[in-house]
Design a protein around this motif. Sequence first.
Motif, PDB file in Angstrom:
ATOM      1  N   THR A  75      -5.882  -2.572  -4.439  1.00  0.00           N
ATOM      2  CA  THR A  75      -5.368  -3.201  -5.657  1.00  0.00           C
ATOM      3  C   THR A  75      -6.544  -3.768  -6.422  1.00  0.00           C
ATOM      4  N   ARG A  79      -4.851  -4.123 -13.096  1.00  0.00           N
ATOM      5  CA  ARG A  79      -4.421  -2.754 -12.783  1.00  0.00           C
ATOM      6  C   ARG A  79      -3.231  -2.345 -13.674  1.00  0.00           C
ATOM      7  N   ASP A 143       4.741  -9.431   0.731  1.00  0.00           N
ATOM      8  CA  ASP A 143       4.121  -8.236   1.317  1.00  0.00           C
ATOM      9  C   ASP A 143       4.496  -8.215   2.801  1.00  0.00           C
ATOM     10  N   GLN A 197       7.607 -10.222   3.717  1.00  0.00           N
ATOM     11  CA  GLN A 197       8.899  -9.552   3.581  1.00  0.00           C
ATOM     12  C   GLN A 197       8.739  -8.037   3.675  1.00  0.00           C
ATOM     13  N   LEU A 199      10.127  -4.570   2.680  1.00  0.00           N
ATOM     14  CA  LEU A 199      11.008  -3.977   1.663  1.00  0.00           C
ATOM     15  C   LEU A 199      11.925  -2.899   2.235  1.00  0.00           C
ATOM     16  N   LYS A 200      11.577  -2.392   3.387  1.00  0.00           N
ATOM     17  CA  LYS A 200      12.420  -1.385   4.027  1.00  0.00           C
ATOM     18  C   LYS A 200      13.796  -1.987   4.366  1.00  0.00           C
ATOM     19  N   ARG A 215       4.964  -2.242  -7.690  1.00  0.00           N
ATOM     20  CA  ARG A 215       4.061  -1.194  -8.171  1.00  0.00           C
ATOM     21  C   ARG A 215       3.204  -0.651  -7.030  1.00  0.00           C
TER      22      ARG A 215
HETATM   23  C1  LIG Z   1      -1.338  -0.162  -2.733  1.00  0.00           C
HETATM   24  S1  LIG Z   1      -0.829  -1.825  -2.497  1.00  0.00           S
HETATM   25  C2  LIG Z   1      -0.248  -2.189  -4.142  1.00  0.00           C
HETATM   26  C3  LIG Z   1      -0.550  -3.605  -4.528  1.00  0.00           C
HETATM   27  C4  LIG Z   1      -0.100  -3.987  -5.956  1.00  0.00           C
HETATM   28  N1  LIG Z   1       1.338  -3.963  -6.070  1.00  0.00           N
HETATM   29  C5  LIG Z   1      -0.738  -3.086  -6.976  1.00  0.00           C
HETATM   30  O1  LIG Z   1      -0.051  -2.271  -7.605  1.00  0.00           O
HETATM   31  O2  LIG Z   1      -1.969  -3.163  -7.166  1.00  0.00           O
HETATM   32  C6  LIG Z   1       0.683  -1.597  -1.582  1.00  0.00           C
HETATM   33  C7  LIG Z   1       1.139  -2.856  -0.843  1.00  0.00           C
HETATM   34  O3  LIG Z   1       2.480  -2.631  -0.406  1.00  0.00           O
HETATM   35  C8  LIG Z   1       2.647  -3.215   0.863  1.00  0.00           C
HETATM   36  N2  LIG Z   1       3.757  -2.542   1.557  1.00  0.00           N
HETATM   37  C9  LIG Z   1       3.822  -1.278   2.062  1.00  0.00           C
HETATM   38  N3  LIG Z   1       4.987  -1.073   2.669  1.00  0.00           N
HETATM   39  C10 LIG Z   1       5.709  -2.212   2.537  1.00  0.00           C
HETATM   40  C11 LIG Z   1       6.996  -2.615   2.973  1.00  0.00           C
HETATM   41  N4  LIG Z   1       7.782  -1.826   3.699  1.00  0.00           N
HETATM   42  N5  LIG Z   1       7.391  -3.865   2.657  1.00  0.00           N
HETATM   43  C12 LIG Z   1       6.603  -4.703   1.943  1.00  0.00           C
HETATM   44  N6  LIG Z   1       5.373  -4.390   1.519  1.00  0.00           N
HETATM   45  C13 LIG Z   1       4.925  -3.156   1.820  1.00  0.00           C
HETATM   46  C14 LIG Z   1       1.325  -2.961   1.574  1.00  0.00           C
HETATM   47  O4  LIG Z   1       1.129  -3.884   2.639  1.00  0.00           O
HETATM   48  C15 LIG Z   1       0.327  -3.125   0.415  1.00  0.00           C
HETATM   49  O5  LIG Z   1      -0.243  -4.393   0.391  1.00  0.00           O
END
Ligand SMILES: C[S@@+](CC[C@H](N)C(=O)[O-])C[C@H]1O[C@@H](n2cnc3c(N)ncnc32)[C@H](O)[C@@H]1O
Length: 269
Positions: A75, A79, A143, A197, A199-200, A215
């Motif tokens: 990230t 962005r 997250d 948390q 999200l699944k 995002r």
């Molecule tokens: C690529 S980063 C994106 C960060 C920010 N939203 C951005 O767009 O720059 C993806 C984030 O989603 C989190 N993530 C992935 N699977 C997830 C889940 N099942 N529940 C919550 N967070 C999750 C990861 O830990 C990671 O920190």
Amino acid sequence: MIRLEDREFEYIVQYAKEKYGLNLEKKRVLVECRLKGELEKHHVSSFSEYLVMISRDRSGKMAEDMISRLTTHYTYFMREFKHFELIRDVILPEVSRKQMPSVYSVWCAGCSTGQECYTLEMTLEEYRKTGSWMPVVMMLATDISEPVLKQAQSGIYKLKELESIPPAWRERYCTVGQDQTFQIKEALRTPVRFRKQNLKDYVQEKEQFDLILCRNVMIYFDTADKRRLVRELEKSLRPGGYLLVGHSELLPKDETSLNYVGSAAYRKE
Ligand SMILES: C[S@@+](CC[C@H](N)C(=O)[O-])C[C@H]1O[C@@H](n2cnc3c(N)ncnc32)[C@H](O)[C@@H]1O
């Protein structure tokens, strides 16, 4: 390097999908490389041994560390800046015109190390400075990964990341430290509530939001998990609220009842 046996890889793929919605099917090398450090940390010489240790760890900490290694946390500040322009030029003026709600609720879902929610905080502060009517803003950032949430909460980043923040904003919102780092000022950190948390498992909670940023998270989900999550996020939006997704995560028409308003943004009518 310790290699993954087929059945070990299949177990990890299945586990990550069922518990966290992560699709690792084509990521065998990534799994091997990213878990190398965990195997060393626990002094084990095979993935099987490591997986047995995880299954015996009642605290769940080892499984969480594994998932944290397997997810991408990439990230950066500013962005997909079009979203922040949309917030500045469309969403906040709409709120100012209506002078409601008096409390505006925002959720950054999958916030990683926090650059996203602090970019949003800076955008809100800049808008507030124009003198336009502004509600009180409540921000939740979540997250699955504890280590990234810890960093997000500290608001401390490497000095080279400062370059992506506009100079005037650096002055106003960041404090440079002595060890090649800088910190987001307390006034911006305090209003953000960070929470772990998954999200699944997310199902609509009591709290409703006016703006949700989710995002570059669903990109790792398969279609069924993504559809389910989108439905729950829709339910969690107040009428007139917005959902912002990553620019490469546009939702097909049959996956959402929200109206597309451009720039990977959706509005609940
Ligand atoms: C690529 S980063 C994106 C960060 C920010 N939203 C951005 O767009 O720059 C993806 C984030 O989603 C989190 N993530 C992935 N699977 C997830 C889940 N099942 N529940 C919550 N967070 C999750 C990861 O830990 C990671 O920190």
